[in-house]
Design an enzyme around this catalytic site. Structure first.
Site, PDB file in Angstrom:
ATOM      1  N   ASP A 181      -4.308  -2.187   0.005  1.00 25.84           N
ATOM      2  CA  ASP A 181      -3.920  -0.782  -0.149  1.00 25.84           C
ATOM      3  C   ASP A 181      -4.963   0.042  -0.885  1.00 25.84           C
ATOM      4  O   ASP A 181      -4.808   1.262  -0.998  1.00 25.84           O
ATOM      5  CB  ASP A 181      -2.578  -0.687  -0.889  1.00 25.84           C
ATOM      6  N   CYS A 209       3.567   2.200   9.150  1.00 24.54           N
ATOM      7  CA  CYS A 209       2.183   2.540   9.507  1.00 24.54           C
ATOM      8  C   CYS A 209       1.655   1.592  10.579  1.00 24.54           C
ATOM      9  O   CYS A 209       1.964   0.404  10.586  1.00 24.54           O
ATOM     10  CB  CYS A 209       1.286   2.453   8.273  1.00 24.54           C
ATOM     11  N   ARG A 243       4.715   9.848   2.352  1.00 24.33           N
ATOM     12  CA  ARG A 243       5.473   8.603   2.275  1.00 24.33           C
ATOM     13  C   ARG A 243       5.162   7.842   1.000  1.00 24.33           C
ATOM     14  O   ARG A 243       5.991   7.047   0.545  1.00 24.33           O
ATOM     15  CB  ARG A 243       5.148   7.705   3.478  1.00 24.33           C
ATOM     16  N   LYS A 247       6.179   3.100  -5.572  1.00 27.35           N
ATOM     17  CA  LYS A 247       6.977   3.063  -4.349  1.00 27.35           C
ATOM     18  C   LYS A 247       7.264   1.626  -3.923  1.00 27.35           C
ATOM     19  O   LYS A 247       8.404   1.285  -3.570  1.00 27.35           O
ATOM     20  CB  LYS A 247       6.233   3.781  -3.213  1.00 27.35           C
ATOM     21  N   ASN A 248       6.258   0.763  -3.971  1.00 32.29           N
ATOM     22  CA  ASN A 248       6.415  -0.598  -3.473  1.00 32.29           C
ATOM     23  C   ASN A 248       7.285  -1.464  -4.386  1.00 32.29           C
ATOM     24  O   ASN A 248       7.698  -2.554  -3.983  1.00 32.29           O
ATOM     25  CB  ASN A 248       5.051  -1.252  -3.260  1.00 32.29           C
ATOM     26  N   ARG A 263       2.290  -7.216  11.166  1.00 33.14           N
ATOM     27  CA  ARG A 263       3.207  -7.459  10.053  1.00 33.14           C
ATOM     28  C   ARG A 263       4.563  -7.991  10.533  1.00 33.14           C
ATOM     29  O   ARG A 263       5.597  -7.359  10.361  1.00 33.14           O
ATOM     30  CB  ARG A 263       3.389  -6.187   9.222  1.00 33.14           C
TER      31      ARG A 263
END
Length: 416
Positions: free
Chosen positions: A304, A116, A396, A22-23, A121
């Site tokens: 993560d 999230c 997600r 995903k990233n 961030r």
């Protein structure tokens, strides 16, 4: 709202295929804005964040065609330079359209992002870098409004290592005039995957995967075909689940060299790991050993993976100290693990875990994406039934997680 119900105590056995990352996929989707030609992507995971990004690009005017894990995008006639709050609010990665829009069209209007609730961030490093390249940027009514006739190459040193900041500035620099040097750049494999795709489109980039990336701007990019790299965080998550359940799993279509720090800690915990090309076999024959760690930017242990490794430590033999150095609010899963019998104390950015022999099923609530995975791991290893609420977070970032786990012997079902 969907829930997961897990009856724990079954070791995971068999085979699991890892999805695309995903990233890596999110910035690569946004990079399609940099050319008027078609971009074909393969191994794109089916996830809520991917859906959101495709919807955002379609609203800008990108033609998006999806067929399973393949997506074709063509930004030949965009009709907007705005990323609205309604789409951006659920996903911080939406800020990644800022650099490509500004570089190709000379203007962009992007809502300040959400995502999230694990920390602030901020996007100030993105803005700092784009201003150094000559952009005029204002914050207006919750939007980042940027303009530049053509961006100019610059030497940019961010105040901190930022993955999305590096990606945004790299995408902006490929169409800028002259040379851009990104210092203190993120070294994550996902940044490298984006750079490789941009190079295939005609960009001139060197140093990706190091702390200094050098980009020579070009006048235009062309279309390409790209295969998204495997998801190293999904790989690490399933490996933690194998360790917690004392299972035996072979993971397919993965890439061990992208998660060496995680594999090192899992081996210390007692997991037997064998690499063979794009497969990893993992087997746990004992109760896990407690492993202490600190999260760091790549090549350090990723933030993560912190929650998933904490779930493993909750069942381990011994005590572990966990230091979270990336996000200031990423221990929200601790209270939920305590509901299942975990012995964890937190103080600031540090958690101290004393492993217990058994966790017990309970009703728990997911607070963010990786916390969701942590609770799944705990539920798989616990005695009795665990119900995990608010699993929209899980959707997600993990593709068909319950189906993959069920095929490996887990007693898990989704409840609507």
């Amino acid at each position: 709202m969907d829930k997961l119900r897990i009856t724990g105590g079954q070791p995971l056995t068999g085979d699991i295929t890892i999805s695309g990352a995903k990233n890596a996929a999110l910035p690569i989707l946004c990079a399609s804005l940099l050319t008027s030609e078609a971009v074909q992507l393969h191994n794109v995971p089916t996830l809520r964040d991917i859906d959101t990004t495709c919807a955002l690009l379609a609203q800008i005017g990108v033609k998006v065609q999806r067929n399973g894990h393949d997506i074709e995008l063509c930004a030949d006639q965009p009709n907007s330079i705005e990323a609205p709050y309604e789409l951006v609010k659920t996903m911080r990665a939406s800020i990644l359209v800022l650099g490509p829009l500004l570089a190709r069209f000379g203007e962009a209007k992007v809502s300040l992002p959400g995502g999230c609730a694990i920390g602030q961030r901020p996007v100030d490093q993105h803005i700092k870098g784009l201003r150094a390249m000559g952009a005029e940027i204002e914050l207006e009514h919750g939007f980042v409004v940027a303009r530049a006739q053509r961006l100019k190459g610059a030497r940019i040193r961010t105040d901190m290592v930022t993955v999305t900041g590096t990606e945004n500035l790299m995408m902006a620099a490929v169409l800028a005039e002259g040379e851009t040097i990104l210092e203190n750049a993120a070294q994550e494999p996902e940044v490298v995957d984006l750079a490789n795709m941009l190079i295939a489109m005609g960009a001139r980039i060197k140093g990706h995967g190091t702390e200094e990336i050098v980009i020579q701007g070009v006048d235009k990019l062309h279309g390409t075909t790209h295969h998204i790299m495997p998801d190293r965080i999904e790989t690490g998550t399933f490996l933690c689940a194998v360790g917690a359940t004392q299972g035996d799993i072979t993971l397919h279509q993965t890439q061990a060299d992208t998660l060496e720090a995680t594999l090192h800690k899992l081996r210390q915990a007692g997991l037997e790991i064998q690499n063979n090309g794009n497969t990893i076999r993992a087997r746990m024959r004992q109760r896990p050993n407690a492993v202490s760690f600190s999260t760091r930017e790549y090549p350090g242990l990723p933030t993560d993976m912190q929650a998933q490794l904490m779930a493993l430590n909750a069942l381990a033999n011994g005590r572990a100290t966990i230091a979270e150095n990336i996000f200031e609010n990423r221990f929200m899963h601790v209270q939920e693990l305590r509901r299942m019998g975990a012995d964890i104390k937190t103080e600031g950015h540090t958690a101290r875990v004393r492993g217990v022999e058994t966790l017990y099923g309970a009703t728990v609530m997911a607070t963010d994406l990786r916390a969701s995975a942590c609770l799944v791991i705990a539920g798989l290893a616990a005695q009795g039934d665990t119900t995990i609420e608010r699993i929209y977070h899980l959707d997600r970032g993990y593709e068909n997680m319950e189906s993959k786990l069920a095929a490996a012997g887990a007693q898990i079902q989704r409840l609507s």
